[in-house]
Design a protein around this motif. Structure first.
Motif, PDB file in Angstrom:
ATOM      1  N   ILE A 767      30.521 -13.869  18.584  1.00 21.72           N
ATOM      2  CA  ILE A 767      30.972 -13.199  19.810  1.00 21.72           C
ATOM      3  C   ILE A 767      32.339 -12.520  19.623  1.00 21.72           C
ATOM      4  CG2 ILE A 767      31.770 -13.591  22.206  1.00 21.72           C
ATOM      5  CD1 ILE A 767      29.440 -15.507  22.563  1.00 21.72           C
ATOM      6  N   PRO A 768      33.367 -13.217  19.097  1.00 16.22           N
ATOM      7  CA  PRO A 768      34.689 -12.551  18.940  1.00 16.22           C
ATOM      8  C   PRO A 768      34.620 -11.339  18.004  1.00 16.22           C
ATOM      9  CG  PRO A 768      34.880 -14.935  18.704  1.00 16.22           C
ATOM     10  CD  PRO A 768      33.423 -14.628  18.693  1.00 16.22           C
ATOM     11  N   ILE A 769      33.846 -11.474  16.911  1.00 17.20           N
ATOM     12  CA  ILE A 769      33.742 -10.395  15.913  1.00 17.20           C
ATOM     13  C   ILE A 769      33.057  -9.176  16.531  1.00 17.20           C
ATOM     14  CG2 ILE A 769      32.732  -9.749  13.691  1.00 17.20           C
ATOM     15  CD1 ILE A 769      32.919 -12.801  12.980  1.00 17.20           C
ATOM     16  N   LEU A 770      31.923  -9.436  17.302  1.00 16.65           N
ATOM     17  CA  LEU A 770      31.178  -8.335  17.922  1.00 16.65           C
ATOM     18  C   LEU A 770      32.019  -7.647  18.995  1.00 16.65           C
ATOM     19  CD1 LEU A 770      27.674 -10.052  18.275  1.00 16.65           C
ATOM     20  CD2 LEU A 770      28.256  -8.152  16.754  1.00 16.65           C
ATOM     21  N   LEU A 771      32.768  -8.429  19.750  1.00 16.91           N
ATOM     22  CA  LEU A 771      33.647  -7.837  20.753  1.00 16.91           C
ATOM     23  C   LEU A 771      34.661  -6.911  20.105  1.00 16.91           C
ATOM     24  CD1 LEU A 771      34.378 -10.893  23.111  1.00 16.91           C
ATOM     25  CD2 LEU A 771      33.235  -8.776  23.766  1.00 16.91           C
ATOM     26  N   GLU A 772      35.226  -7.363  19.022  1.00 16.14           N
ATOM     27  CA  GLU A 772      36.236  -6.572  18.300  1.00 16.14           C
ATOM     28  C   GLU A 772      35.643  -5.268  17.785  1.00 16.14           C
ATOM     29  OE1 GLU A 772      39.132  -7.186  14.447  1.00 16.14           O
ATOM     30  OE2 GLU A 772      38.577  -8.953  15.622  1.00 16.14           O
ATOM     31  N   LYS A 773      34.391  -5.357  17.241  1.00 14.79           N
ATOM     32  CA  LYS A 773      33.716  -4.170  16.708  1.00 14.79           C
ATOM     33  C   LYS A 773      33.487  -3.134  17.807  1.00 14.79           C
ATOM     34  CE  LYS A 773      30.979  -5.672  12.706  1.00 14.79           C
ATOM     35  NZ  LYS A 773      29.607  -5.739  12.175  1.00 14.79           N
ATOM     36  N   ILE A 774      32.928  -3.583  18.926  1.00 11.56           N
ATOM     37  CA  ILE A 774      32.555  -2.667  20.020  1.00 11.56           C
ATOM     38  C   ILE A 774      33.805  -2.037  20.622  1.00 11.56           C
ATOM     39  CG2 ILE A 774      31.595  -2.578  22.367  1.00 11.56           C
ATOM     40  CD1 ILE A 774      29.524  -4.683  21.372  1.00 11.56           C
ATOM     41  N   LEU A 775      34.841  -2.846  20.844  1.00  6.64           N
ATOM     42  CA  LEU A 775      36.082  -2.321  21.438  1.00  6.64           C
ATOM     43  C   LEU A 775      36.772  -1.350  20.491  1.00  6.64           C
ATOM     44  CD1 LEU A 775      37.391  -5.605  23.080  1.00  6.64           C
ATOM     45  CD2 LEU A 775      36.486  -3.596  24.265  1.00  6.64           C
ATOM     46  N   ALA A 776      36.495  -1.508  19.159  1.00  5.63           N
ATOM     47  CA  ALA A 776      37.078  -0.598  18.154  1.00  5.63           C
ATOM     48  C   ALA A 776      36.199   0.628  17.936  1.00  5.63           C
ATOM     49  CB  ALA A 776      37.274  -1.344  16.830  1.00  5.63           C
ATOM     50  N   GLY A 777      35.025   0.656  18.636  1.00  2.69           N
ATOM     51  CA  GLY A 777      34.117   1.796  18.516  1.00  2.69           C
ATOM     52  C   GLY A 777      33.230   1.757  17.293  1.00  2.69           C
ATOM     53  N   GLU A 778      33.137   0.599  16.621  1.00  6.28           N
ATOM     54  CA  GLU A 778      32.301   0.486  15.427  1.00  6.28           C
ATOM     55  C   GLU A 778      30.832   0.229  15.835  1.00  6.28           C
ATOM     56  OE1 GLU A 778      33.796  -2.411  12.686  1.00  6.28           O
ATOM     57  OE2 GLU A 778      35.899  -1.828  13.059  1.00  6.28           O
ATOM     58  N   SER A 779      29.860   0.569  14.961  1.00  2.13           N
ATOM     59  CA  SER A 779      28.422   0.361  15.222  1.00  2.13           C
ATOM     60  C   SER A 779      28.055  -1.118  15.084  1.00  2.13           C
ATOM     61  CB  SER A 779      27.585   1.191  14.262  1.00  2.13           C
ATOM     62  OG  SER A 779      26.217   0.846  14.405  1.00  2.13           O
ATOM     63  N   THR A 780      27.183  -1.574  16.019  1.00  2.00           N
ATOM     64  CA  THR A 780      26.685  -2.964  15.956  1.00  2.00           C
ATOM     65  C   THR A 780      25.153  -3.002  15.890  1.00  2.00           C
ATOM     66  OG1 THR A 780      26.799  -3.034  18.357  1.00  2.00           O
ATOM     67  CG2 THR A 780      28.666  -3.991  17.150  1.00  2.00           C
ATOM     68  N   GLU A 781      24.540  -1.871  15.524  1.00  2.00           N
ATOM     69  CA  GLU A 781      23.069  -1.807  15.448  1.00  2.00           C
ATOM     70  C   GLU A 781      22.512  -2.874  14.527  1.00  2.00           C
ATOM     71  OE1 GLU A 781      20.678  -0.189  16.932  1.00  2.00           O
ATOM     72  OE2 GLU A 781      21.887   1.159  18.182  1.00  2.00           O
ATOM     73  N   ASP A 783      23.632  -5.675  13.981  1.00  2.00           N
ATOM     74  CA  ASP A 783      23.780  -7.002  14.598  1.00  2.00           C
ATOM     75  C   ASP A 783      22.832  -7.202  15.768  1.00  2.00           C
ATOM     76  OD1 ASP A 783      26.087  -7.888  13.002  1.00  2.00           O
ATOM     77  OD2 ASP A 783      27.122  -6.238  14.037  1.00  2.00           O
ATOM     78  N   GLY A 784      22.026  -6.133  16.119  1.00  2.00           N
ATOM     79  CA  GLY A 784      21.045  -6.268  17.194  1.00  2.00           C
ATOM     80  C   GLY A 784      21.521  -5.737  18.525  1.00  2.00           C
ATOM     81  N   ILE A 785      22.689  -5.075  18.565  1.00  2.00           N
ATOM     82  CA  ILE A 785      23.216  -4.528  19.818  1.00  2.00           C
ATOM     83  C   ILE A 785      23.330  -3.016  19.696  1.00  2.00           C
ATOM     84  CG2 ILE A 785      25.145  -4.526  21.450  1.00  2.00           C
ATOM     85  CD1 ILE A 785      25.799  -7.353  20.570  1.00  2.00           C
ATOM     86  N   SER A 786      22.655  -2.303  20.637  1.00  2.00           N
ATOM     87  CA  SER A 786      22.749  -0.835  20.680  1.00  2.00           C
ATOM     88  C   SER A 786      23.915  -0.460  21.581  1.00  2.00           C
ATOM     89  CB  SER A 786      21.451  -0.229  21.238  1.00  2.00           C
ATOM     90  OG  SER A 786      20.352  -0.590  20.429  1.00  2.00           O
ATOM     91  N   THR A 787      24.645   0.567  21.197  1.00  2.00           N
ATOM     92  CA  THR A 787      25.821   0.957  21.989  1.00  2.00           C
ATOM     93  C   THR A 787      25.865   2.460  22.200  1.00  2.00           C
ATOM     94  OG1 THR A 787      27.179   1.128  20.004  1.00  2.00           O
ATOM     95  CG2 THR A 787      27.199  -0.985  21.163  1.00  2.00           C
ATOM     96  N   LYS A 788      26.553   2.849  23.249  1.00  2.00           N
ATOM     97  CA  LYS A 788      26.910   4.239  23.524  1.00  2.00           C
ATOM     98  C   LYS A 788      28.298   4.190  24.131  1.00  2.00           C
ATOM     99  CE  LYS A 788      25.504   8.407  25.993  1.00  2.00           C
ATOM    100  NZ  LYS A 788      24.549   8.990  26.960  1.00  2.00           N
ATOM    101  N   GLY A 789      29.256   4.371  23.276  1.00  2.00           N
ATOM    102  CA  GLY A 789      30.635   4.139  23.695  1.00  2.00           C
ATOM    103  C   GLY A 789      30.821   2.640  23.892  1.00  2.00           C
ATOM    104  N   LYS A 790      31.273   2.302  25.112  1.00  2.00           N
ATOM    105  CA  LYS A 790      31.482   0.879  25.432  1.00  2.00           C
ATOM    106  C   LYS A 790      30.287   0.293  26.214  1.00  2.00           C
ATOM    107  CE  LYS A 790      35.788   0.784  23.887  1.00  2.00           C
ATOM    108  NZ  LYS A 790      35.988   2.204  23.621  1.00  2.00           N
TER     109      LYS A 790
END
Length: 889
Positions: A767-781, A783-790
């Motif tokens: 959870i902490p690592i994924l939060l850091e990635k998403i808030l930094a704008g990095e891809s988490t695909e 890891d199983g999470i799709s994103t568009k910005g935040k």
């Protein structure tokens, strides 16, 4: 048939129909009642009124006309002693459950014991001639009178005196002489007290004159001389004339004791126990006056409540005496009567239920329980059962053998009644609001909800029980409907020779006697016709397929497919031997399972119905509850024990009367046998039944019996579905394969679940690592999470509820433009959870409701956080796609 017309004609010729030797010998004179016009015979030349209208009616209460005193059991000993001394055979009572008649649930008269239905005719079969029998009879039409009138019972002993004059018995002269001497010599009644009233009896197409005999207005017996058949004026004399004298044992005891009611001298020690509980002295002048008035007026009014009010007035009963003496006493008598009836019925194999004759038994037990509650009595029902049986067992020893079964059934039924009271209370409150219900509405309430009128009276929903309630209910459930029989062109054809009851060849020749449509009648056949729950044989006749076989009277009809032979031809016939063998094993297995069920569960087990096909079979048994897995296993083990013992299955033919006397009425497991010669199938000493089906020679031929399923199909009936022989082995094989398959699937599921749990544990740590990635704008695909910005979405199986709750909450707390939507499985439900920051532009509630509706469920929450779900797993992919588009665009 109009009984009044018959009586009018017979009374016009008294010397032909009524005058007997005794009347002239003793000096009886024939009189016509000055009030009703009925004819009667008396020794008192001054008497002008018949017993029903006489001034001495019920004057024996408090002043018995006998020199001797006998209670219920003592009275039977006196009756039996007298008739045995006069060359009668004393026969034990028949069951109160009338297994030998398919038009009656219960035995309602002593003559029913000896009636058998053959086709459309009723024939008589007597085990001795002449005979006397203490037959317990059950009648429920006057249930509201029980305990109230002093003389109505739900079960009573009808003394049956029966003689067939043309087969060595006697006729009118001796019958009336015997009955007169029974009263005067044996019971010590003065001959001047005895009055005979002319009457007639008609039923079942036959009729005859009868003489009722009374003492002080109490009818003690009725000697019926069944002599004629047909319509009056065109009638003929019966081939077999029969004397059917029925006398009430309870009334014999009552006339000698002179107690206020017949209940006081017929229930034995149970009365005293109950009197002590309610604190009543039953032997008082007040009660004598009251019950005498009831007895006098009961036949003159239709409404019992009106009779009670009149008796209260005429006897001068105060409200206090009514409430403190009469009402409790009526309750005590009801309890004693109904309990005695239930003991007889359950002993003979009946169960309280909501179908058929069981209706009346359940109704009576609920009346008992309602009365106990209304009177606030603390009673030990087991103790009362013991008291009844201990008093009756010398006359009816079979009651002693079944006392534990009676206690078990009544305890179970009473518990069900108590469990239903919450529901009944709510219904009663609604009834009270709507006003007084009609009789039909009360019947509907009992049938649909089990609510007795006694309970409604107990909770003040009604003030009085309508007089017609019990008679109407009894009519609804007294007898079963018979199926219509198809009419076929079989006139003048001889009965078919049944080879399956002889050498039973699987291949044979036969002559075609009749062909119509696709159906054929042969002169002889080995094809077993459908009957007794056994399905018919298949095979070929002249090369054409046999697809059905039915029996019409004694003619067997074969239904063919593909063509028919010509009439007069001699044809080759072949029975499908494998099918026959399998059905035969299933039929014998039915007998084995029935006997095993009775052994494991209790004496109340009877075959209710059965069905035997080649690849499956079922047995419906009378039982009060669904079967547990342990009971099913015990029954199956007991059945296979009989198979392993390789018991001999023997088939013998008996005269029906001999079969009944030898084996009892348990032979009628499969229903009524409408033939004189009964085919008895015995599995050594384990099971004996009257049966027309095919059977193995040794139980070992069955090899194996397996119960595949059980279920309670209606109140009081449990179904056992089973297989035997080769089908049972195939079933075991399939079960083993299914068990292996399930074990393998369980193992794979366990491994998969273990892997999932490991993945979820890792995801939590991430959870902490994924939060850091998403808030930094990095891809988490990856890891199983799709994103568009935040804005984030996941349907990965690696994430559980803990992850969705905590990850989404922490994400929007750190960034108000962020949003998170997760879809995951939780047991049988697919769930959605949505978190949205204030500046994300996402409405969590709208997404949760939309997705939940797709899944067939519901969702709720607000714009910041919402969740929901549904159980329609077939829409999972659709829900994922929609959710993803709603949050990511």
């Amino acid at each position: 048939m109009d009984k009044k017309e018959i009586l009018k004609e017979f009374s016009a010729d008294p010397d032909r129909y009524y005058n007997v030797k005794l009347f002239s010998e003793q000096g009886f004179v024939r009189k016509s009642c000055a009030k009703c016009g009925r004819f009667f015979w008396t020794l008192n030349a001054d008497r002008n009124l018949c017993p029903d209208d006489g001034t001495d009616t019920y004057s024996f209460i408090g002043e018995p006309p006998t020199s001797k005193r006998f209670d219920y059991t003592q009275s039977w000993k006196q009756v039996e002693e007298f008739f045995v001394k006069n060359n009668h055979t004393s026969v034990s009572r028949y069951p109160v459950v009338c297994r030998w008649r398919d038009d009656l649930f219960f035995t309602i008269a002593s003559v029913v014991d000896f009636q058998r239905v053959m086709g459309s005719k009723v024939v008589f079969e007597f085990p001795a001639n002449p005979l006397v029998v203490p037959q317990t009879c059950l009648r429920f039409k006057d249930l509201e009178n029980v305990g109230v009138t002093g003389r109505h019972f739900s079960s009573f002993c009808m003394i049956g005196q029966h003689s067939v004059p043309d087969l060595g018995g006697y006729w009118k002269d001796e019958c009336v002489d015997l009955d007169f001497r029974l009263l005067t010599d044996q019971f010590g009644i003065k001959k001047e007290e005895v009055v005979f009233v002319e009457d007639v009896w008609a039923g079942g197409g036959s009729f005859g004159p009868s003489l009722e005999y009374f003492v002080r207005g109490l009818e003690l017996g009725n000697a019926v001389f069944t002599e004629f058949q047909g319509e009056l004026g065109k009638h003929t004399t019966l081939d077999q004339r029969v004397i059917d004298m029925g006398a009430g044992l309870e009334r014999f005891a009552w006339i000698t004791m002179g107690t206020p009611t017949a209940y006081d001298c017929c229930f034995g020690p149970i009365n005293q126990k109950l009197f002590e509980k309610v604190g009543i002295d039953s032997d008082s002048e007040i009660l004598r006056k009251y019950f005498t008035e009831i007895a006098k007026e009961i036949d003159h009014y239709d409404d019992l409540n009106q009779v009670r009010r009149l008796a209260v007035k005429n006897a001068g009963i105060t409200d206090e005496q009514l409430n403190k003496m009469i009402t409790p006493l009526e309750g005590v008598y009801l309890i004693a009567d109904h309990l005695r009836t239930l003991i007889f019925a359950i002993t003979d194999g009946a169960l309280p239920s909501n179908v058929g004759g069981g209706y009346n038994l359940r109704m009576m037990l609920r009346r008992i329980n309602g009365t106990i509650n209304r009177l606030n009595l603390k009673l030990d029902i087991d103790d009362l059962i013991d008291t009844h049986i201990d008093y009756l067992k010398d006359t009816y020893p079979e009651l002693d053998e079944k006392r534990d079964d009676v206690k078990k059934i009544l305890k179970l039924e009473s518990a069900r009644y108590e469990d239903s009271k919450v529901h009944m209370k709510k219904k009663a409150e609604k009834i009270r609001e709507r006003g007084v219900p009609t009789v039909d509405e009360l019947i509907t309430l009992y049938e649909s909800d089990g609510i007795t009128p006694e309970y409604l009276k107990e909770v003040d929903a009604i003030s009085e029980i309508p007089s017609q309630f019990y008679s109407k209910l009894s009519d609804l459930h007294q007898s079963e409907k018979k199926k219509a029989i198809a009419e076929l062109p079989l006139e003048s054809l001889p009965e078919t020779e049944t080879l399956f009851y002889k050498d039973d060849p699987m291949e044979f020749e036969a002559k075609v006697l009749k062909v119509f449509d696709d159906q054929v009648v042969l002169d002889r056949t080995s094809f077993y016709a459908r009957g007794g729950g056994q399905e018919p044989d298949y095979g070929t006749i002249a090369g054409f397929k046999v697809v059905n076989v039915d029996k019409h009277a004694n003619i067997i009809v074969h239904k063919l497919e593909g063509g028919v032979p010509k009439e007069g031809e001699t044809v080759q016939c072949k029975v499908d031997e494998t099918r026959r063998a399998n059905i035969t094993k299933n039929h014998t297995s039915t007998h084995i399972l029935n006997a095993s069920s009775r052994k494991i569960l209790g004496s109340w087990i009877w075959q209710h119905s059965a069905f035997k096909e080649d690849d499956h079979a079922r047995l419906d048994i009378t039982h009060h509850s669904s079967l547990t897995n342990e009971q099913v296993k015990e029954i199956e083990d007991a059945a296979n024990s009989m198979v392993k013992q390789n018991l001999t299955v023997s088939i013998d033919y008996y005269d029906r009367g001999t079969a009944e006397q030898t084996y009892g009425f348990r032979i009628y497991q499969g229903g009524v046998v409408p033939v004189k010669s009964v085919r008895i199938v015995s599995i050594e000493d384990q099971d004996v039944e009257a049966c027309g089906g095919t059977h193995v020679k040794k139980t070992g031929d069955i090899e194996l019996i397996k119960i595949t399923k059980t279920k309670r199909i209606q109140d009081g009936v449990v179904r056992l579905e089973f297989v035997s022989g080769p089908t049972a082995f195939e079933y075991v094989k399939q079960q083993e394969e299914e068990s292996k398959k399930q074990a393998e699937e369980a193992k794979q599921k366990e491994q998969l679940e273990k892997q999932r749990e490991e993945n979820k544990a890792k995801a939590r740590e991430q959870i902490p690592i994924l939060l850091e990635k998403i808030l930094a704008g990095e891809s988490t695909e990856s890891d199983g999470i799709s994103t568009k910005g935040k804005l984030c979405f996941t349907s990965s199986e690696n994430f559980d509820e803990y992850f969705h709750q905590n990850f989404g909450k922490k994400l929007v707390a750190k960034d108000s433009t962020a949003a998170f939507c997760g879809i995951f499985e939780s047991g049988p439900t697919i769930r959605i959870m949505v978190h949205a920051g204030a500046e994300s532009g996402i409405n969590s509630g709208e997404i949760a409701k939309e997705i939940a509706s797709i899944l067939g469920g519901s969702g709720g929450g607000d714009a910041k956080f919402a969740q929901g779900g549904g159980k329609d797993t077939s829409k999972k992919d659709e829900a994922i796609a929609k959710a993803k588009s709603m949050i990511l665009g």
